[in-house]
Design a protein around this motif. Structure first.
Motif, short mmCIF file in Angstrom:
data_model
loop_
_atom_site.label_atom_id
_atom_site.label_comp_id
_atom_site.label_asym_id
_atom_site.label_seq_id
_atom_site.Cartn_x
_atom_site.Cartn_y
_atom_site.Cartn_z
N SER A 375 -14.92 -72.65 0.98
CA SER A 375 -16.26 -73.05 0.58
C SER A 375 -16.92 -72.00 -0.33
CB SER A 375 -17.13 -73.28 1.82
OG SER A 375 -17.24 -72.09 2.57
N THR A 376 -16.20 -70.94 -0.64
CA THR A 376 -16.78 -69.89 -1.49
C THR A 376 -16.65 -70.27 -2.96
OG1 THR A 376 -14.75 -68.59 -1.79
CG2 THR A 376 -16.03 -68.19 0.21
N ARG A 377 -17.45 -69.60 -3.78
CA ARG A 377 -17.34 -69.73 -5.22
C ARG A 377 -17.96 -68.49 -5.86
NH1 ARG A 377 -22.26 -71.50 -7.42
NH2 ARG A 377 -23.80 -72.09 -5.83
N VAL A 378 -17.72 -68.34 -7.15
CA VAL A 378 -18.31 -67.24 -7.90
C VAL A 378 -19.37 -67.82 -8.81
CG1 VAL A 378 -17.88 -65.32 -9.46
CG2 VAL A 378 -16.11 -65.99 -7.82
N PRO A 379 -20.64 -67.63 -8.50
CA PRO A 379 -21.70 -68.23 -9.31
C PRO A 379 -21.78 -67.59 -10.69
CG PRO A 379 -22.64 -66.80 -7.65
CD PRO A 379 -21.18 -66.87 -7.35
N ALA A 380 -22.32 -68.35 -11.63
CA ALA A 380 -22.44 -67.84 -13.00
C ALA A 380 -23.45 -66.72 -13.10
CB ALA A 380 -22.83 -68.98 -13.94
N ARG A 381 -24.37 -66.66 -12.16
CA ARG A 381 -25.37 -65.58 -12.12
C ARG A 381 -25.22 -64.84 -10.81
NH1 ARG A 381 -28.23 -62.48 -15.63
NH2 ARG A 381 -30.23 -61.80 -14.77
N LEU A 382 -25.09 -63.52 -10.88
CA LEU A 382 -24.89 -62.72 -9.69
C LEU A 382 -26.17 -62.00 -9.29
CD1 LEU A 382 -21.36 -61.31 -10.54
CD2 LEU A 382 -21.88 -63.00 -8.78
N SER A 383 -26.57 -61.02 -10.08
CA SER A 383 -27.79 -60.27 -9.77
C SER A 383 -28.91 -60.67 -10.72
CB SER A 383 -27.54 -58.76 -9.87
OG SER A 383 -28.73 -58.03 -9.64
N THR A 384 -29.98 -61.17 -10.15
CA THR A 384 -31.15 -61.52 -10.97
C THR A 384 -32.05 -60.32 -11.18
OG1 THR A 384 -32.39 -62.19 -9.00
CG2 THR A 384 -31.10 -63.89 -10.14
N ARG A 385 -31.77 -59.22 -10.49
CA ARG A 385 -32.59 -58.01 -10.60
C ARG A 385 -31.99 -56.99 -11.57
NH1 ARG A 385 -32.61 -58.15 -4.66
NH2 ARG A 385 -31.36 -56.25 -4.70
N TYR A 386 -30.88 -57.34 -12.19
CA TYR A 386 -30.19 -56.38 -13.06
C TYR A 386 -31.04 -56.11 -14.30
CZ TYR A 386 -26.35 -54.07 -15.51
OH TYR A 386 -25.56 -53.15 -16.15
N GLU A 387 -31.27 -54.85 -14.58
CA GLU A 387 -32.07 -54.42 -15.72
C GLU A 387 -31.17 -53.80 -16.77
OE1 GLU A 387 -35.55 -51.12 -16.84
OE2 GLU A 387 -34.84 -51.36 -14.77
N VAL A 388 -31.21 -54.31 -17.97
CA VAL A 388 -30.41 -53.75 -19.07
C VAL A 388 -31.22 -52.64 -19.74
CG1 VAL A 388 -29.27 -54.23 -21.26
CG2 VAL A 388 -29.23 -55.94 -19.44
N GLN A 456 -25.70 -46.70 -17.42
CA GLN A 456 -25.00 -47.79 -18.10
C GLN A 456 -24.34 -47.23 -19.35
OE1 GLN A 456 -27.87 -50.94 -18.77
NE2 GLN A 456 -28.33 -51.12 -16.59
N VAL A 457 -23.06 -47.49 -19.50
CA VAL A 457 -22.31 -47.02 -20.66
C VAL A 457 -22.67 -47.89 -21.86
CG1 VAL A 457 -20.01 -46.59 -21.63
CG2 VAL A 457 -20.45 -46.20 -19.18
N ALA A 486 -24.00 -42.76 -22.47
CA ALA A 486 -24.55 -43.52 -21.36
C ALA A 486 -26.05 -43.31 -21.28
CB ALA A 486 -23.89 -43.10 -20.05
N LEU A 487 -26.75 -44.33 -20.83
CA LEU A 487 -28.17 -44.23 -20.54
C LEU A 487 -28.29 -44.01 -19.04
CD1 LEU A 487 -29.66 -47.07 -22.78
CD2 LEU A 487 -29.36 -44.64 -23.31
N VAL A 488 -28.85 -42.86 -18.67
CA VAL A 488 -28.87 -42.40 -17.28
C VAL A 488 -30.29 -42.52 -16.74
CG1 VAL A 488 -28.21 -40.53 -15.73
CG2 VAL A 488 -27.08 -40.74 -17.96
N ARG A 489 -30.44 -43.19 -15.61
CA ARG A 489 -31.75 -43.39 -15.01
C ARG A 489 -31.90 -42.51 -13.77
NH1 ARG A 489 -33.56 -49.35 -13.30
NH2 ARG A 489 -32.10 -48.97 -11.60
#
Length: 518
Positions: A375-388, A456-457, A486-489
């Motif tokens: 019953s599992t699947r890999v959704p097209a969207r994973l993290s909605t909180r991801y900040e680029v 993030q690289v 990389a941009l380091v936070r």
């Protein structure tokens, strides 16, 4: 005198000079040879008989239970002690393990729920425990001179004292590491981080998984339970009595790094896992001292499997990405989904390392033994909180050059910006809450690990970041004569933290530096 600051011995200087020439070489008398290809280091040959691959079942490290629960925290008790493991057939291996096992117990934490880990040192050597990937206060980060001294000494040894910490915090017998858990769900790991001795002490077993969960990940229809499997990949060498084999003078004879000739996964040699024909989540960790992996799924009889990457060092990606192969350097983690429904019952799928040769090309095998509903699947969207993160005008730019350096008297050492590590030297002073652009360059393979801060690289070798650079990272592989940006936070806490090479032999040979978050 601080052993890190002691000048290299003449033998070390001579060998490093040879290594710097970059020539492939075989040193038969020492029982090792340089491995060609993508890996860095020399192979230390085992003197024990090596087992046949795919004969041992894959072990899963036990999950630790809190010793007690406080109002705002779960408290774990871990004991560093010797233990006995059956790794090679018919032989017993003494490990230095958390709770006497290798890998150590898996700690399961929750975002926003404080986790305290009280570590007891019942070995005969000082230790330091670092939560790799943790956003942790500096006093609990596992700084390499913050020694946890043992309660006893080996016969003939003098008990260490507080001065051996070279200005670090020193405690005796036990220490509590406080992790407030302000970060998202991710696959982390904990391991020894003692200055000058990380490599041999991790080699002997001081490492384990630390998994964080949160509400966002819980809502995704991903594989769980016995289909969510942590895989610690590492290589080791063994003596004829079954003990771990590690060079007595690694700094002198193995300056590029120590490679084993036995592939372990969760402490078992070339293991086998029987799987159902459905999706599995594999949490891949490169826990090796120096070995790199170029992972691929080979199906017996022809054909290839694929990885669907859902997470990196710092947690979920914004969206899944399909990969035919994964390059993973020491310290890096990749969370992937593998769908064994693509193969019929009876299929055998080998996880291979195409960066290695001979028997070390095999890592482990999956045998599909049954069908199953999924019953599992890999959704097209994973993290909605991801900040680029994006570069901005006026953003601080700092350069860190990881390099083998010659001193004025022709001595060779591993350095950052031309200097070996000193606890009092600070290479950067970023501000809490800021984002900076950091540029890593190298003359060699160096997996660069940054404590506290995630990044993030954005570029590699003057080109956009590669597919396996995706997501929030705390470790990035910098290849020979390559520049990675990389941009380091910097979030979390003020204080002194580190960046260093995660080739553990390089780290032990002074390839570390401090930064102070202000």
């Amino acid at each position: 005198m601080n052993p890190r600051l002691r000048p290299p011995a003449p033998g070390r200087r001579a060998f490093l000079g040879l290594a710097a020439a970059g020539a492939a070489m075989t040193l038969g008398a020492a029982g090792f040879s340089r491995l060609a290809g993508a890996s860095t280091g020399q192979v230390l040959a085992s003197t024990a008989p090596l087992p046949a691959p795919f004969a041992a079942p894959l072990p899963i490290p036990p999950t630790a239970r809190p010793a007690r629960t406080e109002e705002d925290a779960d408290v774990y008790e871990l004991e560093q002690r010797e233990g006995q493991a059956r790794i090679l057939p018919g032989l017993t291996t003494t490990v230095w393990g958390y709770d006497g096992i290798f890998p150590g117990p898996t700690i399961s934490a929750r975002t926003g729920r404080r986790t305290k880990v009280r570590v007891h040192n019942n070995l005969t050597v000082p230790t330091v425990t670092h939560l790799h990937g943790g956003i942790t206060p500096p006093e609990s980060d596992g700084y390499p001179t913050d020694l946890l001294l043992p309660t006893r000494c080996a016969p003939g040894q003098t008990r260490p004292h507080a001065g051996d910490a070279h200005g670090g915090q020193t405690t005796v017998a036990h220490r509590t590491y406080d992790h407030p858990m302000p970060q998202q769900a991710a696959t982390l790991w904990y391991h020894d981080h003692r200055m000058d001795h990380s490599a041999p002490q991790v080699w002997r077993g001081l490492a384990g998984f630390f998994l964080i969960t949160d509400d966002e990940e819980d809502e995704l229809p991903l594989p769980r339970g016995d289909r969510d499997i942590p895989l610690m990949l590492c290589d080791r060498s063994f003596s004829e009595d079954g003990s771990f084999r590690y060079p007595d003078h690694a700094h002198d004879t193995f300056p590029d790094g120590v490679l084993g000739d036995v592939q372990l996964v969760n402490g078992a040699p070339w293991p086998l896992l029987e799987v159902s024909g459905c999706r599995y989540r594999l949490r891949l960790l490169n826990g090796s001292n120096a070995r790199r992996y170029q992972l691929r799924l080979d199906v017996e009889g022809g054909g290839r499997g694929r990885f669907v990457q859902i997470g990196s060092d710092g947690g979920l990606l914004p969206a899944p990405q399909h990969l035919d192969a994964i390059d993973i350097a020491p310290g890096e983690r990749f969370d992937v989904i593998v769908d064994f429904a693509d193969q019929p019952v009876g299929s055998r799928i080998t996880l291979c390392n195409t960066a290695a040769e001979g028997r070390m090309r095999d890592v482990m095998r999956f045998d599909v033994v049954r069908t199953a509903r999924d019953s599992t699947r890999v959704p097209a969207r994973l993290s909605t909180r991801y900040e680029v993160l994006t570069p901005t005008q006026g953003m601080p730019l700092r350069a860190f050059d990881f390099r083998r350096t010659s001193s004025g008297d022709d001595q060779q050492m591993w350095t950052i910006n031309g200097k070996p590590f000193h606890p009092d030297t600070v290479l950067a002073r970023p501000r809490l809450g800021s984002v900076e652009r950091w540029r890593f360059s190298s003359d060699f393979h160096h997996p660069v690990h940054v404590h506290l801060a995630q990044f993030q690289v954005i570029a590699r070798g003057g080109h956009p970041a590669g597919a396996t650079d995706a997501g929030w990272k705390d470790t990035v592989d910098v290849r020979p004569y390559e520049t990675v940006e990389a941009l380091v936070r910097f979030t979390g806490y003020k204080g002194r933290y580190m960046l260093h090479c995660h080739n553990l032999e390089h780290e032990d040979m002074a390839m570390m530096g401090n930064f102070q978050v202000t």
